[in-house]
Design a protein around this motif. Sequence first.
Motif, PDB file in Angstrom:
ATOM      1  N   ILE A 110       0.928  -1.134   0.093  1.00  0.00           N
ATOM      2  CA  ILE A 110      -0.040  -0.082   0.062  1.00  0.00           C
ATOM      3  C   ILE A 110       0.852   1.196   0.210  1.00  0.00           C
ATOM      4  CG2 ILE A 110      -1.665   1.463   1.275  1.00  0.00           C
ATOM      5  CD1 ILE A 110      -2.766  -1.294   2.537  1.00  0.00           C
ATOM      6  N   ILE A 111       0.736   2.048  -0.847  1.00  0.00           N
ATOM      7  CA  ILE A 111       1.591   3.213  -0.994  1.00  0.00           C
ATOM      8  C   ILE A 111       0.535   4.413  -0.800  1.00  0.00           C
ATOM      9  CG2 ILE A 111       3.157   4.445  -2.623  1.00  0.00           C
ATOM     10  CD1 ILE A 111       3.547   1.870  -4.338  1.00  0.00           C
ATOM     11  N   PRO A 112       0.801   5.090   0.108  1.00  0.00           N
ATOM     12  CA  PRO A 112      -0.023   6.317   0.554  1.00  0.00           C
ATOM     13  C   PRO A 112       0.351   7.615  -0.165  1.00  0.00           C
ATOM     14  CG  PRO A 112       1.369   5.952   2.515  1.00  0.00           C
ATOM     15  CD  PRO A 112       1.627   4.786   1.532  1.00  0.00           C
ATOM     16  N   ALA A 113      -0.564   8.410  -0.804  1.00  0.00           N
ATOM     17  CA  ALA A 113      -0.153   9.576  -1.452  1.00  0.00           C
ATOM     18  C   ALA A 113       0.965  10.385  -0.415  1.00  0.00           C
ATOM     19  CB  ALA A 113      -1.265  10.258  -1.802  1.00  0.00           C
ATOM     20  N   GLU A 114       0.813  10.467   0.668  1.00  0.00           N
ATOM     21  CA  GLU A 114       1.911  11.010   1.582  1.00  0.00           C
ATOM     22  C   GLU A 114       3.207  10.869   1.179  1.00  0.00           C
ATOM     23  OE1 GLU A 114      -1.895  10.724   4.080  1.00  0.00           O
ATOM     24  OE2 GLU A 114      -0.889   9.351   2.608  1.00  0.00           O
ATOM     25  N   LEU A 115       3.387   9.647   1.113  1.00  0.00           N
ATOM     26  CA  LEU A 115       4.904   8.972   0.351  1.00  0.00           C
ATOM     27  C   LEU A 115       5.486   9.601  -1.045  1.00  0.00           C
ATOM     28  CD1 LEU A 115       5.491   5.418   0.893  1.00  0.00           C
ATOM     29  CD2 LEU A 115       6.672   7.338   2.164  1.00  0.00           C
ATOM     30  N   LEU A 116       4.599  10.336  -1.762  1.00  0.00           N
ATOM     31  CA  LEU A 116       5.142  10.888  -2.880  1.00  0.00           C
ATOM     32  C   LEU A 116       5.262  12.527  -2.271  1.00  0.00           C
ATOM     33  CD1 LEU A 116       2.134   9.661  -5.382  1.00  0.00           C
ATOM     34  CD2 LEU A 116       4.340   8.654  -4.844  1.00  0.00           C
ATOM     35  N   VAL A 117       6.493  12.571  -1.887  1.00  0.00           N
ATOM     36  CA  VAL A 117       6.674  13.801  -0.881  1.00  0.00           C
ATOM     37  C   VAL A 117       7.095  15.184  -1.729  1.00  0.00           C
ATOM     38  CG1 VAL A 117       7.708  12.376   1.013  1.00  0.00           C
ATOM     39  CG2 VAL A 117       9.211  13.123  -0.828  1.00  0.00           C
ATOM     40  N   HIS A 118       7.236  14.897  -3.140  1.00  0.00           N
ATOM     41  CA  HIS A 118       7.513  15.970  -4.241  1.00  0.00           C
ATOM     42  C   HIS A 118       6.324  16.514  -4.788  1.00  0.00           C
ATOM     43  CE1 HIS A 118      11.905  15.799  -3.431  1.00  0.00           C
ATOM     44  NE2 HIS A 118      11.716  14.697  -3.015  1.00  0.00           N
ATOM     45  N   HIS A 119       5.053  15.801  -4.476  1.00  0.00           N
ATOM     46  CA  HIS A 119       3.836  16.110  -4.923  1.00  0.00           C
ATOM     47  C   HIS A 119       2.758  16.263  -3.744  1.00  0.00           C
ATOM     48  CE1 HIS A 119       6.170  14.361  -8.361  1.00  0.00           C
ATOM     49  NE2 HIS A 119       5.358  14.839  -8.780  1.00  0.00           N
ATOM     50  N   LYS A 120       2.925  17.343  -3.145  1.00  0.00           N
ATOM     51  CA  LYS A 120       2.008  17.485  -1.874  1.00  0.00           C
ATOM     52  C   LYS A 120       0.528  17.551  -2.516  1.00  0.00           C
ATOM     53  CE  LYS A 120       5.121  17.858   1.248  1.00  0.00           C
ATOM     54  NZ  LYS A 120       5.288  17.018   2.261  1.00  0.00           N
ATOM     55  N   ASP A 121      -0.561  17.066  -1.523  1.00  0.00           N
ATOM     56  CA  ASP A 121      -1.978  17.170  -1.969  1.00  0.00           C
ATOM     57  C   ASP A 121      -2.204  16.724  -3.249  1.00  0.00           C
ATOM     58  OD1 ASP A 121      -2.423  18.621   0.760  1.00  0.00           O
ATOM     59  OD2 ASP A 121      -1.582  20.235  -0.209  1.00  0.00           O
ATOM     60  N   LEU A 122      -1.713  15.715  -3.653  1.00  0.00           N
ATOM     61  CA  LEU A 122      -2.025  14.778  -4.970  1.00  0.00           C
ATOM     62  C   LEU A 122      -3.320  14.084  -4.997  1.00  0.00           C
ATOM     63  CD1 LEU A 122      -0.710  14.597  -7.763  1.00  0.00           C
ATOM     64  CD2 LEU A 122       0.140  12.206  -6.957  1.00  0.00           C
ATOM     65  N   SER A 123      -4.125  14.367  -5.720  1.00  0.00           N
ATOM     66  CA  SER A 123      -5.127  13.400  -6.019  1.00  0.00           C
ATOM     67  C   SER A 123      -5.014  12.419  -7.198  1.00  0.00           C
ATOM     68  CB  SER A 123      -6.330  14.428  -6.449  1.00  0.00           C
ATOM     69  OG  SER A 123      -7.520  13.521  -6.448  1.00  0.00           O
ATOM     70  N   LEU A 124      -5.187  11.501  -6.722  1.00  0.00           N
ATOM     71  CA  LEU A 124      -4.782  10.097  -7.577  1.00  0.00           C
ATOM     72  C   LEU A 124      -5.986  10.157  -8.721  1.00  0.00           C
ATOM     73  CD1 LEU A 124      -3.864   7.258  -5.234  1.00  0.00           C
ATOM     74  CD2 LEU A 124      -2.253   8.739  -6.823  1.00  0.00           C
ATOM     75  N   LYS A 125      -7.248  10.443  -8.491  1.00  0.00           N
ATOM     76  CA  LYS A 125      -8.279  10.351  -9.582  1.00  0.00           C
ATOM     77  C   LYS A 125      -8.027  11.109 -10.500  1.00  0.00           C
ATOM     78  CE  LYS A 125     -13.180   9.851  -9.832  1.00  0.00           C
ATOM     79  NZ  LYS A 125     -13.096   8.094  -9.859  1.00  0.00           N
TER      80      LYS A 125
END
Length: 241
Positions: free
Chosen positions: A181-196
């Motif tokens: 499970i890769i939470p969006a918080e780990l994409l640290v260079h893309h803050k508040d990223l929405s996957l949809k």
Amino acid sequence: MKKLLLLCFLSALTAACQTKQAAGLLEVHEIEYEGNINIQKVSNLLDREAVMHHVDVLNWEAFPYRPEVSFRIAYSEDAIWLKFYIREEHILAQRTETNSSTHRDSCLEFFFDPISEGPYYNFEVNAIGTVHLAYGPGPGKHQREFVEPDLIERQMQVYSTLGEEPFAEIDGDFNWELTMIIPAELLVHHKDLSLKGLRSKANFYKCGDDTSKPHYLSWNPVGTERPNFHTPEFFGTLVFK
């Protein structure tokens, strides 16, 4: 006449499917769920609701060994779900420290450029769930910046059917699975990223540098002279529906 039309239709359909596969286009669908989520529930949901894809491209003739590798991918509101299924003859899992050289063990990898901008994250997870995660531009892997180990260990969930204890290489006929499970918080260079709605670039890999049969498989073909996964120009496309 009807038979001829049917054959033409099937031929056109096959050609269209082959074109889509060659283009490296993969749709990632959202899975909705009730209650709390955990790694086992994610594993079961992926088994039931996500399409199977394959990591089976042999890019380099010098490394002909081809373990059987497939995966399912989906996402929730705030995380990417990914499950690999592996059958292979040699398994090695010695690295236990986060951000160590997990690619030298039996390793599954997911390289991900969320907004198709160039720099990307490389998730490299060995057979006992040790994670290596960095971010930066390609193709030179030495330009990459590690994500903080404490953040990885707090945020990312990984489960391997081989357990968590390190081991020297074992030989045989093994079937194993690895879910993450890769939470969006780990994409640290893309803050508040929405996957949809994202249209991203990515590739999926299987490797094992220090195993008895080194191998380098990919989902989307890699057109380099020697094994090199840090090649964003050969990433395929993920569309988050």
